[in-house]
Enzyme design. Structure first.
Site, PDB file in Angstrom:
ATOM      1  N   LYS A  52       0.835  -0.784  -0.050  1.00 12.56           N
ATOM      2  CA  LYS A  52       0.007   0.017  -0.125  1.00 12.56           C
ATOM      3  C   LYS A  52       0.822   1.317   0.238  1.00 12.56           C
ATOM      4  O   LYS A  52       0.576   2.157  -0.725  1.00 12.56           O
ATOM      5  CB  LYS A  52      -1.015   0.355   1.610  1.00 12.56           C
ATOM      6  CG  LYS A  52      -1.888  -0.560   1.120  1.00 12.56           C
ATOM      7  CD  LYS A  52      -2.744  -1.312   2.436  1.00 12.56           C
ATOM      8  CE  LYS A  52      -3.603  -2.623   2.435  1.00 12.56           C
ATOM      9  NZ  LYS A  52      -4.470  -2.672   2.838  1.00 12.56           N
ATOM     10  N   GLN A  96      -4.782  -1.807  10.019  1.00 14.76           N
ATOM     11  CA  GLN A  96      -4.690  -3.139   8.671  1.00 14.76           C
ATOM     12  C   GLN A  96      -5.668  -4.095  10.437  1.00 14.76           C
ATOM     13  O   GLN A  96      -4.364  -3.777  11.253  1.00 14.76           O
ATOM     14  CB  GLN A  96      -2.880  -3.277   8.460  1.00 14.76           C
ATOM     15  CG  GLN A  96      -3.081  -4.885   8.070  1.00 14.76           C
ATOM     16  CD  GLN A  96      -3.460  -4.587   6.092  1.00 14.76           C
ATOM     17  OE1 GLN A  96      -3.723  -3.498   5.496  1.00 14.76           O
ATOM     18  NE2 GLN A  96      -4.222  -5.948   5.802  1.00 14.76           N
ATOM     19  N   ASP A 119     -11.161   2.430   3.922  1.00 16.68           N
ATOM     20  CA  ASP A 119     -11.545   1.354   3.934  1.00 16.68           C
ATOM     21  C   ASP A 119     -12.873   1.116   3.281  1.00 16.68           C
ATOM     22  O   ASP A 119     -13.260  -0.344   3.756  1.00 16.68           O
ATOM     23  CB  ASP A 119     -11.061   0.128   4.509  1.00 16.68           C
ATOM     24  CG  ASP A 119      -9.213  -0.335   5.240  1.00 16.68           C
ATOM     25  OD1 ASP A 119      -9.601  -0.715   4.021  1.00 16.68           O
ATOM     26  OD2 ASP A 119      -8.823  -0.392   6.078  1.00 16.68           O
TER      27      ASP A 119
HETATM   28  N1  GUN Z   1      -6.678  -7.640   5.878  1.00 14.10           N
HETATM   29  C1  GUN Z   1      -6.531  -7.852   5.164  1.00 14.10           C
HETATM   30  N2  GUN Z   1      -7.722  -7.324   4.473  1.00 14.10           N
HETATM   31  C2  GUN Z   1      -7.587  -5.912   4.725  1.00 14.10           C
HETATM   32  C3  GUN Z   1      -8.651  -4.670   4.605  1.00 14.10           C
HETATM   33  O1  GUN Z   1      -8.801  -4.535   3.002  1.00 14.10           O
HETATM   34  N3  GUN Z   1      -7.935  -3.529   5.033  1.00 14.10           N
HETATM   35  C4  GUN Z   1      -6.726  -3.411   5.845  1.00 14.10           C
HETATM   36  N4  GUN Z   1      -7.881  -2.525   7.089  1.00 14.10           N
HETATM   37  N5  GUN Z   1      -7.074  -4.610   6.771  1.00 14.10           N
HETATM   38  C5  GUN Z   1      -7.155  -5.511   5.838  1.00 14.10           C
END
Ligand code: GUN
Length: 290
Positions: A52, A96, A119
């Site tokens: 990211k 996350q 998100d």
């Molecule tokens: N863990 C797995 N996929 C995601 C996501 O799209 N966002 C976040 N914050 N954590 C994750």
């Protein structure tokens, strides 16, 4: 059978975002800023967050990461979120997941300002999405819809079967696909669904998001169906540099010959997820949602 190439589409969208950011900066505007909160040292989470951050650089965003050890308290984490909510420099942020057991994920998600919730996990965004209001849509469902759109795959009136009812993929995807203007007929299957094979055989589009490698077999798919594979289970692989490889929820080798379109793993939905997060961050920086 046509392969749906998520890498190519994600690359196109990356260029589109980069051009727009360059224009914003040329006009004297501020670069969009995405912050990431990561707790502990889970291998998957580390990789996702690193990707990211790398993608932020590629499209011209500012990024920052806040790191905590896995013994961080809920209070400390909530304080961090409050700071990010109040930081005018930060347009959007994500925490996350998964978080350590002693921290209530829902409490953390609900502490995020919905206008910075890129998100799309906050109940306000989920609720707004359900009733068709402007909102941040979570990245994987948004990425899947974008893939279908860019490949001009007709969804209107089609039987869409979703395998899996997670809050991150299955449920939001069901809401999006049934939305007015998208107009699919949606069935969601889960661990208590007795006749998954029959339901899948009636599907025009199958989206597999259950996290069970090769769950969807060829005898569950009718000729000409579209198959989207959201699975990314890590399985040990001695020959891979990392020691593992990603396996999807679809028995690709046997299912692919039956399909009109299918996504591979890796290189299908995965690259779209990260690019959708970038798109949400750009929208947050423009205050374009609500
Ligand atoms: N863990 C797995 N996929 C995601 C996501 O799209 N966002 C976040 N914050 N954590 C994750």
């Amino acid at each position: 059978m046509q392969l749906i190439d998520g890498k190519i589409i994600a690359e196109q969208i990356k260029q589109e975002i980069a051009v727009e950011v360059a224009q914003i900066v040329a006009d004297g505007g501020k670069r969009p800023h995405l912050a990431t909160v990561i707790v502990g040292h889970d291998g998957g989470s580390e990789t996702y967050v690193a990707n990211k951050i790398k993608m932020c650089e590629s499209v011209g965003f500012t990024s920052s990461a806040v790191r905590f050890e896995s013994d961080v308290t809920e209070v400390e984490l909530l304080k961090c979120i409050e700071n990010l909510n109040n930081d005018l420099n930060i347009d959007g942020f994500i925490v996350q997941l998964p978080l350590p057991q002693h921290i209530c994920e829902q409490k953390i998600i609900e502490a995020i300002n919905p206008r910075k919730d890129v998100d799309g996990f906050h109940p306000i965004n989920v609720g707004r999405m359900l009733i068709g209001l402007p909102c941040f849509v979570s990245a994987t469902p948004a990425g899947i819809l974008e893939l279908l759109k860019r490949y001009k795959i007709d969804i209107c009136g089609k039987n869409c079967v979703i395998l899996g009812r997670s809050n991150i993929v299955g449920k939001p995807l069901a809401a999006l696909l049934m939305q007015k203007g998208v107009d699919a007929t949606v069935t969601v299957c889960h661990s208590r669904t007795p006749n998954i094979k029959e339901i899948c055989l009636n599907a025009d589009i199958i989206i597999a998001a259950i996290g069970q490698p090769e769950f969807l077999k060829a005898d569950m798919v009718r000729n000409g169906a579209v198959v989207i594979d959201v699975g990314t289970t890590r399985v040990p692989d001695k020959d891979a540099k990392s020691g593992f490889r990603l396996k999807g929820d679809v028995d690709f080798q046997n299912v692919a010959p039956r399909c009109s379109y299918i996504t591979p793993v890796p290189g299908g939905v995965g690259p779209m997820t990260i690019i959708s997060l970038m798109k949400n961050t750009l929208l947050a920086s423009k205050k374009a949602i609500y």
